[in-house]
Design a protein around this motif. Sequence first.
Motif, PDB file in Angstrom:
ATOM      1  N   LYS A   1       4.026   1.366  -1.140  1.00  0.00           N
ATOM      2  CA  LYS A   1       4.816   1.382  -2.372  1.00  0.00           C
ATOM      3  C   LYS A   1       3.996   1.811  -3.589  1.00  0.00           C
ATOM      4  O   LYS A   1       4.502   2.508  -4.464  1.00  0.00           O
ATOM      5  CB  LYS A   1       5.403  -0.012  -2.612  1.00  0.00           C
ATOM      6  N   TYR A   2       2.736   1.419  -3.643  1.00  0.00           N
ATOM      7  CA  TYR A   2       1.904   1.690  -4.823  1.00  0.00           C
ATOM      8  C   TYR A   2       0.716   2.581  -4.471  1.00  0.00           C
ATOM      9  O   TYR A   2      -0.436   2.252  -4.728  1.00  0.00           O
ATOM     10  CB  TYR A   2       1.423   0.362  -5.422  1.00  0.00           C
ATOM     11  N   ARG A   3       1.003   3.749  -3.911  1.00  0.00           N
ATOM     12  CA  ARG A   3      -0.046   4.674  -3.482  1.00  0.00           C
ATOM     13  C   ARG A   3      -0.957   5.130  -4.619  1.00  0.00           C
ATOM     14  O   ARG A   3      -2.124   5.436  -4.397  1.00  0.00           O
ATOM     15  CB  ARG A   3       0.571   5.891  -2.808  1.00  0.00           C
ATOM     16  N   SER A   4      -0.443   5.190  -5.814  1.00  0.00           N
ATOM     17  CA  SER A   4      -1.255   5.674  -6.940  1.00  0.00           C
ATOM     18  C   SER A   4      -2.291   4.650  -7.401  1.00  0.00           C
ATOM     19  O   SER A   4      -3.165   4.977  -8.201  1.00  0.00           O
ATOM     20  CB  SER A   4      -0.357   6.052  -8.114  1.00  0.00           C
ATOM     21  N   LEU A   5      -2.226   3.434  -6.900  1.00  0.00           N
ATOM     22  CA  LEU A   5      -3.119   2.376  -7.365  1.00  0.00           C
ATOM     23  C   LEU A   5      -4.307   2.108  -6.434  1.00  0.00           C
ATOM     24  O   LEU A   5      -5.037   1.147  -6.635  1.00  0.00           O
ATOM     25  CB  LEU A   5      -2.322   1.083  -7.574  1.00  0.00           C
ATOM     26  N   HIS A   6      -4.494   2.944  -5.415  1.00  0.00           N
ATOM     27  CA  HIS A   6      -5.649   2.783  -4.523  1.00  0.00           C
ATOM     28  C   HIS A   6      -6.144   4.161  -4.111  1.00  0.00           C
ATOM     29  O   HIS A   6      -5.554   5.171  -4.466  1.00  0.00           O
ATOM     30  CB  HIS A   6      -5.299   1.920  -3.309  1.00  0.00           C
ATOM     31  N   ARG A   7      -7.233   4.191  -3.385  1.00  0.00           N
ATOM     32  CA  ARG A   7      -7.878   5.458  -3.037  1.00  0.00           C
ATOM     33  C   ARG A   7      -7.585   5.951  -1.619  1.00  0.00           C
ATOM     34  O   ARG A   7      -8.147   6.951  -1.195  1.00  0.00           O
ATOM     35  CB  ARG A   7      -9.390   5.313  -3.189  1.00  0.00           C
TER      36      ARG A   7
ATOM     37  N   TYR B   1       0.837  -1.205   0.000  1.00  0.00           N
ATOM     38  CA  TYR B   1       0.000   0.000   0.000  1.00  0.00           C
ATOM     39  C   TYR B   1       0.872   1.256   0.000  1.00  0.00           C
ATOM     40  O   TYR B   1       0.526   2.257  -0.616  1.00  0.00           O
ATOM     41  CB  TYR B   1      -0.930   0.023   1.213  1.00  0.00           C
TER      42      TYR B   1
END
Length: 92
Positions: free
Chosen positions: A59-65, A57
Amino acid sequence: MVRETAARGGMVLIPSFAVGRAQTVMLALHRLKQRGEVPDVPVFLDSPMAIDATALYRKYRSLHRLTVEEVRGMATWRTSSTRRPSPRRSPT
């Protein structure tokens, strides 16, 4: 339940055998703490796979809300391995 148990000095154990469920519980506890609905008590996440998934979560902040604050709050945990080990019993 968390509030009442913490007030009595107890401990709440929430079993979570699914990786996604562990993140849901961690996020819910963070949100409850932020709103002051439960005390700011230590939370232990004792699952290497769930810990690794929670790190994703961040590492990939742009992929969730989730907000940055929610991700940080959800990922603020200590594993049981960070606790002091119990004293060893001497053989009898």
